[in-house]
Design a protein around this motif. Structure first.
Motif, PDB file in Angstrom:
ATOM      1  N   ALA A  61     -14.643   5.719 -25.941  1.00  7.95           N
ATOM      2  CA  ALA A  61     -13.661   4.435 -25.555  1.00  7.95           C
ATOM      3  C   ALA A  61     -13.184   3.888 -26.882  1.00  7.95           C
ATOM      4  N   VAL A  62     -14.061   3.402 -27.500  1.00  5.86           N
ATOM      5  CA  VAL A  62     -13.925   2.438 -28.810  1.00  5.86           C
ATOM      6  C   VAL A  62     -12.604   3.285 -29.503  1.00  5.86           C
ATOM      7  N   ILE A  63     -12.950   4.451 -29.836  1.00  5.44           N
ATOM      8  CA  ILE A  63     -12.070   5.337 -30.577  1.00  5.44           C
ATOM      9  C   ILE A  63     -10.674   5.242 -29.870  1.00  5.44           C
ATOM     10  N   GLN A  64     -10.872   5.497 -28.640  1.00  5.19           N
ATOM     11  CA  GLN A  64      -9.261   5.396 -27.847  1.00  5.19           C
ATOM     12  C   GLN A  64      -8.539   4.197 -27.950  1.00  5.19           C
ATOM     13  N   ALA A  65      -9.298   3.069 -27.700  1.00  5.03           N
ATOM     14  CA  ALA A  65      -8.585   1.869 -28.016  1.00  5.03           C
ATOM     15  C   ALA A  65      -8.024   1.406 -29.478  1.00  5.03           C
ATOM     16  N   SER A  66      -8.768   2.336 -30.317  1.00  8.22           N
ATOM     17  CA  SER A  66      -8.235   1.835 -31.818  1.00  8.22           C
ATOM     18  C   SER A  66      -6.953   2.130 -32.074  1.00  8.22           C
ATOM     19  N   GLY A  67      -6.094   2.913 -31.331  1.00  3.67           N
ATOM     20  CA  GLY A  67      -4.610   3.135 -31.818  1.00  3.67           C
ATOM     21  C   GLY A  67      -4.393   4.230 -32.724  1.00  3.67           C
ATOM     22  N   LEU A  68      -5.677   4.668 -33.255  1.00  4.63           N
ATOM     23  CA  LEU A  68      -5.394   5.657 -34.301  1.00  4.63           C
ATOM     24  C   LEU A  68      -5.389   7.175 -33.647  1.00  4.63           C
ATOM     25  N   ARG A  69      -4.694   7.984 -34.501  1.00  3.94           N
ATOM     26  CA  ARG A  69      -4.755   9.604 -34.023  1.00  3.94           C
ATOM     27  C   ARG A  69      -6.048   9.912 -33.892  1.00  3.94           C
ATOM     28  N   HIS A  70      -6.394  10.586 -32.666  1.00  2.00           N
ATOM     29  CA  HIS A  70      -7.724  11.075 -32.904  1.00  2.00           C
ATOM     30  C   HIS A  70      -7.783  12.345 -31.976  1.00  2.00           C
ATOM     31  N   GLU A  71      -8.720  13.236 -31.933  1.00  2.00           N
ATOM     32  CA  GLU A  71      -9.113  14.457 -31.070  1.00  2.00           C
ATOM     33  C   GLU A  71     -10.149  14.601 -30.693  1.00  2.00           C
ATOM     34  N   VAL A  72     -10.608  14.344 -29.343  1.00  2.00           N
ATOM     35  CA  VAL A  72     -11.998  14.396 -28.894  1.00  2.00           C
ATOM     36  C   VAL A  72     -12.489  16.021 -28.904  1.00  2.00           C
ATOM     37  N   HIS A  73     -13.547  16.420 -29.244  1.00  2.59           N
ATOM     38  CA  HIS A  73     -14.111  17.829 -29.419  1.00  2.59           C
ATOM     39  C   HIS A  73     -15.339  17.761 -28.747  1.00  2.59           C
ATOM     40  N   ALA A  74     -15.954  18.930 -28.291  1.00  4.05           N
ATOM     41  CA  ALA A  74     -17.275  18.963 -27.816  1.00  4.05           C
ATOM     42  C   ALA A  74     -18.331  18.356 -28.415  1.00  4.05           C
ATOM     43  N   LEU A  75     -18.204  18.527 -29.940  1.00  4.70           N
ATOM     44  CA  LEU A  75     -19.438  17.961 -30.589  1.00  4.70           C
ATOM     45  C   LEU A  75     -18.965  17.057 -31.516  1.00  4.70           C
ATOM     46  N   GLY A  76     -17.951  16.139 -31.422  1.00  2.00           N
ATOM     47  CA  GLY A  76     -17.553  15.296 -32.203  1.00  2.00           C
ATOM     48  C   GLY A  76     -16.135  14.896 -32.129  1.00  2.00           C
ATOM     49  N   THR A  77     -15.670  13.832 -32.704  1.00  2.00           N
ATOM     50  CA  THR A  77     -14.321  13.504 -32.539  1.00  2.00           C
ATOM     51  C   THR A  77     -13.711  13.108 -33.775  1.00  2.00           C
ATOM     52  N   VAL A  78     -12.541  13.662 -34.184  1.00  2.08           N
ATOM     53  CA  VAL A  78     -11.628  13.720 -35.278  1.00  2.08           C
ATOM     54  C   VAL A  78     -10.749  12.557 -35.360  1.00  2.08           C
ATOM     55  N   VAL A  79     -10.598  11.721 -36.346  1.00  2.00           N
ATOM     56  CA  VAL A  79      -9.903  10.473 -36.201  1.00  2.00           C
ATOM     57  C   VAL A  79      -9.052  10.438 -37.706  1.00  2.00           C
ATOM     58  N   GLU A  80      -7.736  10.040 -37.848  1.00  3.34           N
ATOM     59  CA  GLU A  80      -7.093   9.923 -38.945  1.00  3.34           C
ATOM     60  C   GLU A  80      -6.273   8.927 -38.865  1.00  3.34           C
ATOM     61  N   GLY A  81      -6.194   8.153 -40.243  1.00  2.00           N
ATOM     62  CA  GLY A  81      -5.356   6.855 -40.229  1.00  2.00           C
ATOM     63  C   GLY A  81      -5.729   6.202 -41.600  1.00  2.00           C
ATOM     64  N   PRO A  82      -5.325   5.011 -41.967  1.00  2.00           N
ATOM     65  CA  PRO A  82      -5.594   4.394 -42.973  1.00  2.00           C
ATOM     66  C   PRO A  82      -7.202   4.171 -43.399  1.00  2.00           C
ATOM     67  N   PRO A  83      -7.459   4.400 -44.514  1.00  2.00           N
ATOM     68  CA  PRO A  83      -9.008   4.259 -44.799  1.00  2.00           C
ATOM     69  C   PRO A  83      -9.816   2.782 -44.364  1.00  2.00           C
ATOM     70  N   GLU A  84      -9.116   2.037 -44.434  1.00  2.00           N
ATOM     71  CA  GLU A  84      -9.907   0.608 -44.037  1.00  2.00           C
ATOM     72  C   GLU A  84      -9.793   0.483 -42.413  1.00  2.00           C
ATOM     73  N   LYS A  85      -8.857   1.302 -41.805  1.00  2.00           N
ATOM     74  CA  LYS A  85      -9.134   1.341 -40.272  1.00  2.00           C
ATOM     75  C   LYS A  85     -10.263   2.208 -40.094  1.00  2.00           C
ATOM     76  N   VAL A  86     -10.079   3.403 -40.420  1.00  2.00           N
ATOM     77  CA  VAL A  86     -11.055   4.446 -40.226  1.00  2.00           C
ATOM     78  C   VAL A  86     -12.574   3.944 -40.486  1.00  2.00           C
ATOM     79  N   TRP A  87     -12.849   3.526 -41.537  1.00  2.00           N
ATOM     80  CA  TRP A  87     -14.055   3.086 -41.861  1.00  2.00           C
ATOM     81  C   TRP A  87     -14.628   1.993 -40.718  1.00  2.00           C
ATOM     82  N   ALA A  88     -13.830   1.045 -40.570  1.00  2.00           N
ATOM     83  CA  ALA A  88     -14.193  -0.028 -39.641  1.00  2.00           C
ATOM     84  C   ALA A  88     -14.379   0.549 -38.297  1.00  2.00           C
ATOM     85  N   LEU A  89     -13.563   1.505 -37.927  1.00  2.64           N
ATOM     86  CA  LEU A  89     -13.611   2.460 -36.614  1.00  2.64           C
ATOM     87  C   LEU A  89     -15.195   3.127 -36.482  1.00  2.64           C
TER      88      LEU A  89
END
Length: 145
Positions: free
Chosen positions: A75-103
């Protein structure tokens, strides 16, 4: 800098003392080389980062909601506004480094705030020295129908 004297050699354990002496010399040599080098400039972040996070909270959820703590992280990832893909064993996120690290930090913390007793996060991060870099779509396009 004063160093403690080495203990006298024990006739039955000379290898142990020899290894300790070598380690001390190695550490002194590394320290001398490090002290001679000027401090490195902090790297500048590139404009794009990929990260995959897998949270492993204990417990994963409650009796009523088997994956409650994992779902809180997603839910935190979904609320981030960053592009993401939820998978069975993890979630991939992409975006600016400062936002990704904080997320990544917020996702880890979300499992604890949701009630997990403890959590382990497995994180993979990819970024390049130059602005830009591969996107999830670039890396997986040829494997999708």
């Amino acid at each position: 800098m004063a160093h403690p004297p080495l203990a006298p050699l024990h006739p039955m354990r000379p290898a142990r003392h020899f290894r300790r002496a070598l380690l001390s010399l190695s550490l002194l040599a590394c320290g001398a080389v490090w002290a001679q080098q000027p401090p490195a400039a902090a790297p500048t972040p590139a404009g794009h980062m990929l990260a995959e996070i897998q949270v492993i909270p204990r417990p994963a959820g409650t009796a009523d909601d088997r994956y409650k703590h994992v779902d809180a992280a997603i839910a935190v990832i979904q609320a981030s506004g960053l592009r993401h893909e939820v998978h069975a064993l993890g979630t991939v996120v992409e975006g600016p480094p400062e936002k990704v690290w904080a997320l990544l930090q917020a996702v880890h913390q979300a499992t604890l705030e949701a009630g997990a007793e403890r959590t382990l996060s497995v994180i993979k991060v990819s970024s390049g020295a130059q602005a830009g870099g591969p996107r999830v779509e670039d890396l997986v396009r040829k494997f999708r129908p």
